[in-house]
Design an enzyme around this catalytic site. Structure first.
Site, PDB file in Angstrom:
ATOM      1  N   CYS A  82       0.831  -1.204   0.000  1.00 41.04           N
ATOM      2  CA  CYS A  82       0.000   0.000   0.000  1.00 41.04           C
ATOM      3  C   CYS A  82       0.870   1.261   0.000  1.00 41.04           C
ATOM      4  O   CYS A  82       1.825   1.352   0.770  1.00 41.04           O
ATOM      5  CB  CYS A  82      -0.907  -0.021   1.230  1.00 41.04           C
ATOM      6  SG  CYS A  82      -2.038   1.381   1.291  1.00 41.04           S
ATOM      7  N   CYS A  86       0.623   4.600   6.955  1.00 40.49           N
ATOM      8  CA  CYS A  86       0.019   4.460   8.277  1.00 40.49           C
ATOM      9  C   CYS A  86       1.004   3.711   9.199  1.00 40.49           C
ATOM     10  O   CYS A  86       1.390   2.568   8.901  1.00 40.49           O
ATOM     11  CB  CYS A  86      -1.290   3.680   8.175  1.00 40.49           C
ATOM     12  SG  CYS A  86      -2.354   4.331   6.864  1.00 40.49           S
ATOM     13  N   CYS A  89       0.506  -0.055  10.268  1.00 43.02           N
ATOM     14  CA  CYS A  89      -0.002  -1.071   9.333  1.00 43.02           C
ATOM     15  C   CYS A  89       1.081  -1.922   8.679  1.00 43.02           C
ATOM     16  O   CYS A  89       2.033  -1.413   8.086  1.00 43.02           O
ATOM     17  CB  CYS A  89      -0.849  -0.396   8.256  1.00 43.02           C
ATOM     18  SG  CYS A  89      -1.671  -1.597   7.205  1.00 43.02           S
ATOM     19  N   CYS A 126     -16.706  -8.771   5.571  1.00 43.60           N
ATOM     20  CA  CYS A 126     -16.008  -7.495   5.364  1.00 43.60           C
ATOM     21  C   CYS A 126     -14.771  -7.729   4.503  1.00 43.60           C
ATOM     22  O   CYS A 126     -13.920  -8.544   4.852  1.00 43.60           O
ATOM     23  CB  CYS A 126     -15.563  -6.914   6.691  1.00 43.60           C
ATOM     24  SG  CYS A 126     -16.888  -6.779   7.883  1.00 43.60           S
ATOM     25  N   CYS A 157     -19.587  -5.579   3.683  1.00 46.77           N
ATOM     26  CA  CYS A 157     -18.851  -4.378   4.100  1.00 46.77           C
ATOM     27  C   CYS A 157     -17.561  -4.354   3.283  1.00 46.77           C
ATOM     28  O   CYS A 157     -16.995  -5.412   2.996  1.00 46.77           O
ATOM     29  CB  CYS A 157     -18.530  -4.460   5.589  1.00 46.77           C
ATOM     30  SG  CYS A 157     -17.567  -3.046   6.180  1.00 46.77           S
ATOM     31  N   CYS A 217     -19.227   2.706   8.705  1.00 43.64           N
ATOM     32  CA  CYS A 217     -18.481   2.025   9.768  1.00 43.64           C
ATOM     33  C   CYS A 217     -17.205   2.832   9.954  1.00 43.64           C
ATOM     34  O   CYS A 217     -16.377   2.900   9.035  1.00 43.64           O
ATOM     35  CB  CYS A 217     -18.177   0.589   9.333  1.00 43.64           C
ATOM     36  SG  CYS A 217     -17.038  -0.284  10.428  1.00 43.64           S
ATOM     37  N   ARG A 295     -17.796  -2.215  17.800  1.00 42.31           N
ATOM     38  CA  ARG A 295     -17.132  -3.490  17.470  1.00 42.31           C
ATOM     39  C   ARG A 295     -15.763  -3.583  18.121  1.00 42.31           C
ATOM     40  O   ARG A 295     -14.884  -2.745  17.907  1.00 42.31           O
ATOM     41  CB  ARG A 295     -16.989  -3.643  15.944  1.00 42.31           C
ATOM     42  CG  ARG A 295     -16.379  -4.996  15.551  1.00 42.31           C
ATOM     43  CD  ARG A 295     -16.537  -5.295  14.068  1.00 42.31           C
ATOM     44  NE  ARG A 295     -17.918  -5.162  13.671  1.00 42.31           N
ATOM     45  CZ  ARG A 295     -18.380  -4.226  12.831  1.00 42.31           C
ATOM     46  NH1 ARG A 295     -17.556  -3.378  12.273  1.00 42.31           N
ATOM     47  NH2 ARG A 295     -19.657  -4.169  12.544  1.00 42.31           N
TER      48      ARG A 295
HETATM   49  N1  SAM Z   1      -6.734   0.534   3.335  1.00 45.02           N
HETATM   50  C1  SAM Z   1      -7.976   0.768   3.926  1.00 45.02           C
HETATM   51  C2  SAM Z   1      -7.984   1.919   4.884  1.00 45.02           C
HETATM   52  O1  SAM Z   1      -6.942   2.227   5.448  1.00 45.02           O
HETATM   53  O2  SAM Z   1      -9.032   2.494   5.091  1.00 45.02           O
HETATM   54  C3  SAM Z   1      -8.576  -0.440   4.606  1.00 45.02           C
HETATM   55  C4  SAM Z   1      -7.794  -1.398   5.422  1.00 45.02           C
HETATM   56  S1  SAM Z   1      -7.138  -0.810   6.945  1.00 45.02           S
HETATM   57  C5  SAM Z   1      -6.102  -2.176   7.336  1.00 45.02           C
HETATM   58  C6  SAM Z   1      -8.468  -0.842   8.076  1.00 45.02           C
HETATM   59  C7  SAM Z   1      -8.185  -0.410   9.510  1.00 45.02           C
HETATM   60  O3  SAM Z   1      -7.528  -1.436  10.218  1.00 45.02           O
HETATM   61  C8  SAM Z   1      -7.290   0.799   9.741  1.00 45.02           C
HETATM   62  O4  SAM Z   1      -7.953   1.994   9.559  1.00 45.02           O
HETATM   63  C9  SAM Z   1      -6.889   0.616  11.192  1.00 45.02           C
HETATM   64  O5  SAM Z   1      -7.810   1.257  12.036  1.00 45.02           O
HETATM   65  C10 SAM Z   1      -6.952  -0.907  11.391  1.00 45.02           C
HETATM   66  N2  SAM Z   1      -5.618  -1.475  11.557  1.00 45.02           N
HETATM   67  C11 SAM Z   1      -4.697  -1.677  10.606  1.00 45.02           C
HETATM   68  N3  SAM Z   1      -3.579  -2.211  11.121  1.00 45.02           N
HETATM   69  C12 SAM Z   1      -3.794  -2.343  12.454  1.00 45.02           C
HETATM   70  C13 SAM Z   1      -3.008  -2.817  13.548  1.00 45.02           C
HETATM   71  N4  SAM Z   1      -1.759  -3.246  13.373  1.00 45.02           N
HETATM   72  N5  SAM Z   1      -3.568  -2.824  14.767  1.00 45.02           N
HETATM   73  C14 SAM Z   1      -4.829  -2.386  14.959  1.00 45.02           C
HETATM   74  N6  SAM Z   1      -5.608  -1.915  13.968  1.00 45.02           N
HETATM   75  C15 SAM Z   1      -5.105  -1.892  12.740  1.00 45.02           C
HETATM   76 FE1  SF4 Z   2      -2.835   1.130   3.425  1.00 47.01          FE
HETATM   77 FE2  SF4 Z   2      -2.745  -0.090   5.778  1.00 47.01          FE
HETATM   78 FE3  SF4 Z   2      -3.016   2.538   5.668  1.00 47.01          FE
HETATM   79 FE4  SF4 Z   2      -5.069   0.944   4.880  1.00 47.01          FE
HETATM   80  S1  SF4 Z   2      -4.234   1.114   6.952  1.00 47.01           S
HETATM   81  S2  SF4 Z   2      -4.289   2.760   3.844  1.00 47.01           S
HETATM   82  S3  SF4 Z   2      -3.897  -0.756   4.012  1.00 47.01           S
HETATM   83  S4  SF4 Z   2      -1.230   1.375   4.952  1.00 47.01           S
END
Ligand code: SAM
Ligand code: SF4
Ligand code: DTB
Length: 360
Positions: A82, A86, A89, A126, A157, A217, A295
């Site tokens: 990606c 973040c 992530c 989802c 979702c 959500c 949730r």
């Molecule tokens: N890429 C899309 C986005 O960022 O909206 C969807 C997938 S993203 C993985 C969905 C959510 O998962 C993130 O907004 C975050 O809140 C949660 N998330 C991701 N990695 C995480 C982690 N290591 N621990 C807890 N929550 C996590």
């Molecule tokens: Fe990409 Fe992960 Fe950020 Fe979603 S949370 S935008 S998958 S880096």
């Protein structure tokens, strides 16, 4: 709907119903307020724990089925690589996680996975993609996934990153039930966690999703190294949206080695969020967003049964089931069946409060 009118007093002595009448017109006369102040929310966080839990439980009982937990299943339909950064992530190309970037899954493989989830008792499927935003060339495939899963009788979702108004409308026309798009943390902490997009970008997509008529959500993560004040700001941002999200996922950071925040936690283990503070966050979300499903999302695998039970007492009423979230482990069906049996709780039946025809 059984609208609660007087049982919960706010800090200023008003009932939520009275306060709601001063909120936006749409919610006039209902217990839902979208005019929460940060001070009110900070005061809720500060309550003695027993009082906070009592208030959360009182709100919960007025609107939600007691003893029932909604079961949702997650599938990563496009993993890794990606372009967003973040800090939590595993799927960010900037993280050093060795996660192999994959292409978008084939529609049939997604539908086979949904069928398994349905057979395991899941009510909602989802689908998550590691995208900054979907490309227009991806839309036909994701729409076929929505249509296919819906045809199986499950709720759908998706979480695909930022959407244009047109993309949101196409997903709505395909029958998408929910779109997940988290605000993650307070507006002021956002740039410490993510630099490739802004908090306002997130709000824009949420507005496009709402305008298209898809249920929202949106939630976030606790344990990012944020302050109490950030947790107040995070709940405040959600509870003052023009309409509350139908679902509010509260994730506990799953520290993944090689991500900025996973590395930080490995270096300073005391930074892990305190369980009681996590439960407080769930309770304040429940009180401020009475009709929303809350949730309990990532982080359950390393949470004790007792902490999860406290979260249910605090008003959480939905979980992700299965052994895997997107890329990290989850509690697993056996552990969850044992937990729910121990607590005498059962899978949710019936409509969510915000989706009942008499609601709002
Ligand atoms: N890429 C899309 C986005 O960022 O909206 C969807 C997938 S993203 C993985 C969905 C959510 O998962 C993130 O907004 C975050 O809140 C949660 N998330 C991701 N990695 C995480 C982690 N290591 N621990 C807890 N929550 C996590
Ligand atoms: Fe990409 Fe992960 Fe950020 Fe979603 S949370 S935008 S998958 S880096
Ligand atoms: C949400 O708030 N939590 C889920 C869902 N929405 C998409 C995702 C949790 C992901 C946890 C980290 C992973 O498995 O990669």
């Amino acid at each position: 709907m059984n609208v609660m009118t007087a049982s919960v007093a706010l800090n200023d002595g008003r009932t939520p119903a009275q306060a709601g009448a001063q909120g936006n017109e749409r919610d006039a006369g209902s217990p839902v307020r979208t005019d929460w102040t940060r001070t009110e929310i900070a005061d809720l966080f500060d309550l003695p724990f027993d009082e906070l839990m009592f208030r959360a439980q009182t709100v919960h009982r007025a609107h939600h089925a007691i003893g029932q937990v909604q079961l949702c299943t997650l599938l990563s339909i496009k993993t890794g690589g990606c372009p967003e950064d973040c800090g939590y992530c595993s799927q960010s190309a900037s993280a050093d996680t060795q996660l192999k970037a994959e292409k978008l899954m084939e529609v049939q493989a997604v539908l086979a996975s949904a069928a398994e989830a349905k057979a395991a008792g899941s009510q909602r499927f989802c689908m998550g993609a590691a995208w900054r935003n979907p490309k227009d060339r991806d839309m036909d495939a994701v729409i076929a996934m929505v249509e296919g899963v819906r045809a199986m009788g499950m709720e759908t979702c998706m979480t695909l990153g930022m959407l244009t108004p047109d993309q949101a409308q196409r997903l709505a026309a395909a029958g998408l039930d929910y779109y997940n798009h988290n605000i993650d943390t307070s507006p002021e902490n956002y740039a410490n966690i993510i630099s490739t997009r802004s908090f306002e970008d997130r709000l824009d997509t949420l507005a496009h999703v709402r305008a298209a008529g898809i249920n929202v959500c949106s939630g976030g993560i606790v344990g990012l190294g944020e302050t109490r004040s950030d947790r107040v700001g995070f709940v405040h941002a959600l509870a003052t949206l023009p309409r509350h999200p139908e679902s509010v996922p509260v994730n506990a950071l799953v520290p993944v080695k090689g991500t900025v925040l996973g590395n930080m936690l490995a270096d300073t283990p005391l930074a892990k969020i305190d369980d009681i503070e996590f439960v407080r966050t769930v309770a304040v979300a429940r009180i401020t967003m009475p009709l929303s499903m809350v949730r309990l999302s990532a982080g359950r695998e390393s949470m004790s049964d007792a902490t999860q039970a406290l979260c249910f007492m605090a008003g959480a009423n939905s979980i992700f089931t299965g052994d895997q979230l997107l890329t990290t482990g989850n509690a697993g069906d056996d552990a969850d069946a044992a937990l729910l049996a121990k607590l005498g709780m059962t899978p949710m039946v019936g409509e969510e409060p915000m989706r009942r025809s008499s609601c709002c």
